[in-house]
Design an enzyme around this catalytic site. Structure first.
Site, PDB file in Angstrom:
ATOM      1  CG  ASN A  36     -20.921 -11.958 -13.717  1.00 40.45           C
ATOM      2  OD1 ASN A  36     -19.824 -12.449 -13.949  1.00 40.45           O
ATOM      3  ND2 ASN A  36     -22.036 -12.422 -14.258  1.00 40.45           N
TER       4      ASN A  36
ATOM      5  CG  ASP B 287     -29.559 -15.200 -11.522  1.00 46.24           C
ATOM      6  OD1 ASP B 287     -29.641 -16.293 -12.114  1.00 46.24           O
ATOM      7  OD2 ASP B 287     -28.849 -15.030 -10.518  1.00 46.24           O
TER       8      ASP B 287
ATOM      9  CE  LYS C 185     -24.368   7.575 -23.783  1.00 47.52           C
ATOM     10  NZ  LYS C 185     -23.466   8.711 -23.898  1.00 47.52           N
TER      11      LYS C 185
ATOM     12  CG  ASP D  20     -31.416 -22.054 -13.968  1.00 43.82           C
ATOM     13  OD1 ASP D  20     -30.496 -22.713 -14.505  1.00 43.82           O
ATOM     14  OD2 ASP D  20     -31.463 -21.828 -12.744  1.00 43.82           O
ATOM     15  CB  ILE D  21     -28.279 -22.117 -19.100  1.00 41.13           C
ATOM     16  CG1 ILE D  21     -28.469 -20.722 -19.692  1.00 41.13           C
ATOM     17  CG2 ILE D  21     -27.646 -23.062 -20.120  1.00 41.13           C
ATOM     18  CD1 ILE D  21     -27.178 -19.977 -19.969  1.00 41.13           C
TER      19      ILE D  21
ATOM     20  CG  PHE E 108     -18.942 -24.163 -10.768  1.00 38.41           C
ATOM     21  CD1 PHE E 108     -18.880 -25.246 -11.626  1.00 38.41           C
ATOM     22  CD2 PHE E 108     -17.760 -23.731 -10.158  1.00 38.41           C
ATOM     23  CE1 PHE E 108     -17.688 -25.904 -11.874  1.00 38.41           C
ATOM     24  CE2 PHE E 108     -16.557 -24.371 -10.392  1.00 38.41           C
ATOM     25  CZ  PHE E 108     -16.521 -25.465 -11.256  1.00 38.41           C
TER      26      PHE E 108
ATOM     27  CE  LYS F 294     -27.709 -20.904  -6.383  1.00 34.57           C
ATOM     28  NZ  LYS F 294     -26.590 -19.993  -6.409  1.00 34.57           N
TER      29      LYS F 294
HETATM   30  O1  PMT Z   1     -14.593 -17.051 -14.184  1.00 34.40           O
HETATM   31  P1  PMT Z   1     -13.710 -16.969 -12.952  1.00 34.40           P
HETATM   32  O2  PMT Z   1     -13.221 -15.564 -12.695  1.00 34.40           O
HETATM   33  O3  PMT Z   1     -12.619 -18.000 -12.982  1.00 34.40           O
HETATM   34  O4  PMT Z   1     -14.627 -17.315 -11.690  1.00 34.40           O
HETATM   35  C1  PMT Z   1     -15.140 -18.587 -11.505  1.00 34.40           C
HETATM   36  C2  PMT Z   1     -16.580 -18.550 -10.969  1.00 34.40           C
HETATM   37  C3  PMT Z   1     -16.576 -17.927  -9.586  1.00 34.40           C
HETATM   38  C4  PMT Z   1     -17.482 -17.743 -11.902  1.00 34.40           C
HETATM   39  C5  PMT Z   1     -17.067 -20.049 -10.925  1.00 34.40           C
HETATM   40  O5  PMT Z   1     -16.211 -20.785 -10.113  1.00 34.40           O
HETATM   41  C6  PMT Z   1     -18.481 -20.145 -10.401  1.00 34.40           C
HETATM   42  O6  PMT Z   1     -18.733 -20.231  -9.215  1.00 34.40           O
HETATM   43  N1  PMT Z   1     -19.472 -20.157 -11.345  1.00 34.40           N
HETATM   44  C7  PMT Z   1     -20.895 -20.100 -11.058  1.00 34.40           C
HETATM   45  C8  PMT Z   1     -21.345 -18.662 -11.028  1.00 34.40           C
HETATM   46  C9  PMT Z   1     -22.833 -18.495 -10.795  1.00 34.40           C
HETATM   47  O7  PMT Z   1     -23.454 -17.787 -11.543  1.00 34.40           O
HETATM   48  O8  PMT Z   1     -23.324 -19.160  -9.817  1.00 34.40           O
HETATM   49  P2  PMT Z   1     -24.912 -19.143  -9.428  1.00 34.40           P
HETATM   50  O9  PMT Z   1     -24.953 -19.712  -8.077  1.00 34.40           O
HETATM   51  O10 PMT Z   1     -25.512 -17.814  -9.661  1.00 34.40           O
HETATM   52  O11 PMT Z   1     -25.547 -20.139 -10.476  1.00 34.40           O
HETATM   53  C10 PMT Z   1     -25.664 -21.532 -10.211  1.00 34.40           C
HETATM   54  C11 PMT Z   1     -25.489 -22.337 -11.464  1.00 34.40           C
HETATM   55  O12 PMT Z   1     -26.572 -22.098 -12.355  1.00 34.40           O
HETATM   56  C12 PMT Z   1     -24.237 -22.046 -12.219  1.00 34.40           C
HETATM   57  O13 PMT Z   1     -23.744 -23.277 -12.694  1.00 34.40           O
HETATM   58  C13 PMT Z   1     -24.697 -21.167 -13.361  1.00 34.40           C
HETATM   59  O14 PMT Z   1     -23.873 -21.337 -14.536  1.00 34.40           O
HETATM   60  C14 PMT Z   1     -26.084 -21.708 -13.607  1.00 34.40           C
HETATM   61  N2  PMT Z   1     -27.024 -20.695 -14.121  1.00 34.40           N
HETATM   62  C15 PMT Z   1     -27.293 -19.569 -13.417  1.00 34.40           C
HETATM   63  C16 PMT Z   1     -28.217 -18.663 -13.913  1.00 34.40           C
HETATM   64  C17 PMT Z   1     -28.830 -18.923 -15.160  1.00 34.40           C
HETATM   65  N3  PMT Z   1     -29.701 -18.059 -15.672  1.00 34.40           N
HETATM   66  N4  PMT Z   1     -28.526 -20.036 -15.832  1.00 34.40           N
HETATM   67  C18 PMT Z   1     -27.636 -20.927 -15.339  1.00 34.40           C
HETATM   68  O15 PMT Z   1     -27.379 -21.941 -15.980  1.00 34.40           O
END
Ligand code: PMT
Length: 408
Positions: free
Chosen positions: A216, A285, A295, A313-314, A333, A347
């Site tokens: 991403n 995800d 390949k 989901d970490i 975040f 969330k």
């Molecule tokens: O890196 P930059 O270019 O500076 O951009 C910053 C950012 C936009 C990436 C950052 O500010 C941000 O919003 N990060 C969260 C991105 C994200 O994946 O959000 P989410 O809504 O999909 O996930 C929610 C939370 O679960 C996040 O804290 C994520 O790290 C965590 N997660 C998600 C999926 C997963 N399999 N494991 C996780 O721990």
């Protein structure tokens, strides 16, 4: 706790036999809990090696103004901004002359000029050089410009002379810095001093075959800015990052990973003794059910179907492992393109975290791959909308919010 705990001290070492005492000086400052960034002139390196000072300070020693790799990590202006106090010890007669004149042709003089906090100078030189009118004029000028001169002491000198010009002892220099910290009247040390902060940053990369992957737009900037702010607040920081092209912030322990599963393993290990874990990473995800060993071949006119399976989901896994314990404080975040606050609220409860930082990533000027961000923090005591600002400034504010959940 010592007055010097988590204080950020820039130590400039210039060429003189007293430079050998700086290893002991750094050791004593570190014992008081201070962070010490050593800057050396080339002449200083003839008396004591940068390697010794790196070993005692725990930080790479900076010697060159024009070293592109070191500048990429922390430029001379950033160094000047990082420090809360600047001590030049020993300050040779030549260094005093050049600093008094405002020279800026090496790393130390440039940082000295750019630094606008308190400056201390510990002169060390032959007694006749100290007594010379030119040195007296330089010292008077430096004092008039606001610097504090510590010493010199009198006694027998390395050259066999007797008189004023010896650098004062490391213990006395530490005492002078403690007096400065006390005079600051800052009786409440940073809540992050000595705390362990774990941050995930950047994207993850999920392999499809040996040459292709799913990923991403995350650049890592937000997570790296948070790591830098946490170090500046006195924390020990572990930064677990997916593939990004950013230099490691000074003082940070960096762990590079690729896929979500590797990030989970690293985060579980780092969180064993963490006080705070902030999941800034944009974790994929899904990953493919089976990574092709060769390949994948293009087949004209035939759609390619990939079977994706969910990644762990970490942050939710860490929350489940924490159970009812208070540590570490957990922050997710939420990157959303619509109904930002509603999704972020959901969330927070689904993932079982203390805080969610709601990030509208539908805008090009904030969020992914931008220098600024604008978020709302959802925490145990309500929701706080923060204005748009640089990711670094935001990080300092976020740490203030998260500090409210720390256990003593
Ligand atoms: O890196 P930059 O270019 O500076 O951009 C910053 C950012 C936009 C990436 C950052 O500010 C941000 O919003 N990060 C969260 C991105 C994200 O994946 O959000 P989410 O809504 O999909 O996930 C929610 C939370 O679960 C996040 O804290 C994520 O790290 C965590 N997660 C998600 C999926 C997963 N399999 N494991 C996780 O721990």
């Amino acid at each position: 706790m010592s007055r010097l705990a988590a204080r950020r001290i820039l130590l400039g070492i210039t060429g003189g036999i007293a430079a050998y005492k700086c290893c002991e000086l750094v050791r004593q400052l570190r014992r008081e809990g201070a962070e010490v960034q050593v800057l050396m002139t080339p002449a200083a390196a003839a008396f004591v090696t940068p390697l010794s000072l790196q070993a005692v300070s725990g930080r790479p020693v900076r010697t060159d103004l024009l070293d592109p790799s070191a500048e990429a990590a922390m430029g001379h202006i950033e160094l000047a901004r990082w420090g809360e106090v600047l001590l030049v010890a020993p300050a040779s007669a030549d260094a005093l002359a050049r600093l008094a004149q405002g020279h800026a042709n090496d790393l130390l003089s440039t940082c000295y000029l750019a630094f606008d906090g308190p400056k201390f100078l510990a002169p060390a030189m032959n007694q006749a050089m100290w007594r010379a009118p030119a040195t007296g004029r330089n010292v008077a000028q430096l004092e008039a410009d606001g610097a504090t001169v510590l010493g010199p002491a009198s006694g027998s000198q390395a050259c066999g002379d007797e008189g004023p010009g010896r650098m004062i002892e490391p213990a006395d220099l530490v005492q002078a810095l403690e007096a400065w910290a006390t005079a600051r009247g800052d009786s409440s040390p940073s809540p992050w001093a000595g705390r362990h902060v774990v941050i995930t940053a950047g994207p993850t990369r999920e392999a499809l075959d040996p040459v292709r992957y799913l990923t991403n737009k995350s650049s890592g900037q937000q997570g790296f800015a948070l790591a830098e702010a946490a170090v500046a607040a006195g924390a020990r920081v572990t930064l677990i990052t997916g593939p990004v092209s950013l230099p490691t912030p000074a003082g940070v322990t960096r762990i590079d990973v690729e896929a979500a599963q590797d990030m989970l393993t690293a985060a579980e290990a780092a969180c064993a003794d963490a006080d705070l874990c902030v999941a800034v990473a944009a974790v994929a995800d899904y990953r493919v059910a089976e990574v092709a060993t060769q390949k994948l071949k293009r087949q004209d006119g035939v759609p390619l179907t990939l079977t994706l399976v969910p990644n762990p989901d970490i942050i939710a896994t860490l929350a489940a492992q924490r159970g009812s314990r208070a540590r570490p404080v957990l922050v997710a975040f939420a990157a959303e393109t619509e109904n930002v606050l509603a999704h972020a609220r959901s969330k927070r409860s689904k993932k079982g975290v203390d805080f969610v930082v709601a990030n509208d990533v539908s805008r090009a000027d904030i969020g992914f791959n931008s220098e600024e961000n604008c978020v709302t923090v959802l925490g145990p005591s309500g929701e706080t909308a923060l204005p748009k600002m640089s990711k670094r400034a935001l990080s300092t504010q976020l740490l203030q919010e998260f500090a409210s959940a720390l256990t003593p």
